[in-house]
Write a protein that holds these residues in place. Structure first.
Motif, PDB file in Angstrom:
ATOM      1  N   LEU A 159       0.842  -1.183   0.000  1.00  0.00           N
ATOM      2  CA  LEU A 159       0.000   0.000   0.000  1.00  0.00           C
ATOM      3  C   LEU A 159       0.887   1.247   0.000  1.00  0.00           C
ATOM      4  CD1 LEU A 159      -2.686  -0.980   2.658  1.00  0.00           C
ATOM      5  CD2 LEU A 159      -2.611  -1.538   0.223  1.00  0.00           C
ATOM      6  N   SER A 160       0.406   2.279  -0.673  1.00  0.00           N
ATOM      7  CA  SER A 160       1.121   3.551  -0.715  1.00  0.00           C
ATOM      8  C   SER A 160       0.217   4.657  -0.212  1.00  0.00           C
ATOM      9  CB  SER A 160       1.560   3.878  -2.147  1.00  0.00           C
ATOM     10  OG  SER A 160       2.416   2.890  -2.667  1.00  0.00           O
ATOM     11  N   CYS A 161       0.826   5.654   0.402  1.00  0.00           N
ATOM     12  CA  CYS A 161       0.097   6.832   0.877  1.00  0.00           C
ATOM     13  C   CYS A 161       0.906   8.064   0.495  1.00  0.00           C
ATOM     14  CB  CYS A 161      -0.120   6.770   2.375  1.00  0.00           C
ATOM     15  SG  CYS A 161      -0.889   8.256   3.077  1.00  0.00           S
ATOM     16  N   CYS A 210       4.544  11.855  12.435  1.00  0.00           N
ATOM     17  CA  CYS A 210       4.155  10.455  12.563  1.00  0.00           C
ATOM     18  C   CYS A 210       3.204  10.085  11.430  1.00  0.00           C
ATOM     19  CB  CYS A 210       3.476  10.190  13.902  1.00  0.00           C
ATOM     20  SG  CYS A 210       3.052   8.450  14.135  1.00  0.00           S
ATOM     21  N   MET A 211       3.536   8.997  10.747  1.00  0.00           N
ATOM     22  CA  MET A 211       2.666   8.436   9.725  1.00  0.00           C
ATOM     23  C   MET A 211       2.241   7.043  10.177  1.00  0.00           C
ATOM     24  SD  MET A 211       2.435  10.762   7.437  1.00  0.00           S
ATOM     25  CE  MET A 211       1.538   9.767   6.247  1.00  0.00           C
ATOM     26  N   ALA A 212       0.980   6.725   9.946  1.00  0.00           N
ATOM     27  CA  ALA A 212       0.469   5.453  10.449  1.00  0.00           C
ATOM     28  C   ALA A 212      -0.522   4.832   9.471  1.00  0.00           C
ATOM     29  CB  ALA A 212      -0.207   5.658  11.801  1.00  0.00           C
ATOM     30  N   TRP A 213      -0.719   3.554   9.646  1.00  0.00           N
ATOM     31  CA  TRP A 213      -1.759   2.811   8.932  1.00  0.00           C
ATOM     32  C   TRP A 213      -2.710   2.216   9.964  1.00  0.00           C
ATOM     33  CZ3 TRP A 213      -2.441   2.784   3.740  1.00  0.00           C
ATOM     34  CH2 TRP A 213      -1.376   3.189   2.938  1.00  0.00           C
ATOM     35  N   VAL A 227      -2.474  -0.507  12.893  1.00  0.00           N
ATOM     36  CA  VAL A 227      -1.697  -1.548  12.229  1.00  0.00           C
ATOM     37  C   VAL A 227      -0.200  -1.281  12.377  1.00  0.00           C
ATOM     38  CG1 VAL A 227      -1.175  -2.635  10.015  1.00  0.00           C
ATOM     39  CG2 VAL A 227      -3.528  -1.990  10.565  1.00  0.00           C
ATOM     40  N   ALA A 228       0.235  -0.095  11.990  1.00  0.00           N
ATOM     41  CA  ALA A 228       1.665   0.239  12.022  1.00  0.00           C
ATOM     42  C   ALA A 228       1.831   1.744  12.018  1.00  0.00           C
ATOM     43  CB  ALA A 228       2.390  -0.379  10.839  1.00  0.00           C
ATOM     44  N   ALA A 259      -2.867   7.643   8.003  1.00  0.00           N
ATOM     45  CA  ALA A 259      -3.129   8.744   8.918  1.00  0.00           C
ATOM     46  C   ALA A 259      -1.840   9.474   9.236  1.00  0.00           C
ATOM     47  CB  ALA A 259      -3.775   8.230  10.202  1.00  0.00           C
ATOM     48  N   ALA A 260      -1.977  10.743   9.580  1.00  0.00           N
ATOM     49  CA  ALA A 260      -0.805  11.563   9.887  1.00  0.00           C
ATOM     50  C   ALA A 260      -1.105  12.472  11.069  1.00  0.00           C
ATOM     51  CB  ALA A 260      -0.412  12.397   8.682  1.00  0.00           C
TER      52      ALA A 260
END
Length: 121
Positions: free
Chosen positions: A20-22, A33-36, A48-49, A97-98
């Motif tokens: 997956l890409s964001c 912070c970047m998250a899934w 998730v991460a 998410a960020a």
């Protein structure tokens, strides 16, 4: 304002892989912070991460440790989620998410993408 656009969701067989890409854009200077997260209809959104963009520290849910890897490409303003050894229970809508700070609580994140569907059969 920060915009997030996910891609890469698909239908795959159990044991398969997806990435997956964001793509991020806008005023990202405040984002550290970047998250899934992922969500199944009728259930709460699940962490998730995540990755701290300043220190590079990564966080994973126990259910995906050893199978999923989060990474960033700052030159492309993109965060990835490499998912290997996929299981049917990984089926969900996956959201990027960020936020300035990392947290496992989705309510702490201020910026969200529209989601990308992952189906594992």
């Amino acid at each position: 304002h920060v915009q997030l656009v996910e891609s890469g969701g698909a239908s795959v067989q159990a044991g398969g892989s997806l990435r997956l890409s964001c793509q991020t854009s806008g005023y990202t200077y405040s984002i550290h912070c970047m998250a899934w997260f992922r969500q199944v209809p009728g259930k709460e959104r699940e962490h998730v991460a995540a990755v701290g963009e300043t220190d590079g520290i990564t966080y994973y849910a126990d259910s995906v440790k050893g199978r999923f890897t989060i990474s960033t490409d700052n030159a492309k303003n993109t965060v990835y989620l490499q998912m290997n050894s996929l299981k049917p229970e990984d089926t969900a809508m996956y959201y990027c998410a960020a936020d300035p700070y990392c947290s496992p609580d989705p309510s702490d994140f201020g910026y969200w993408g529209q989601g990308t569907q992952v189906t594992v059969s």
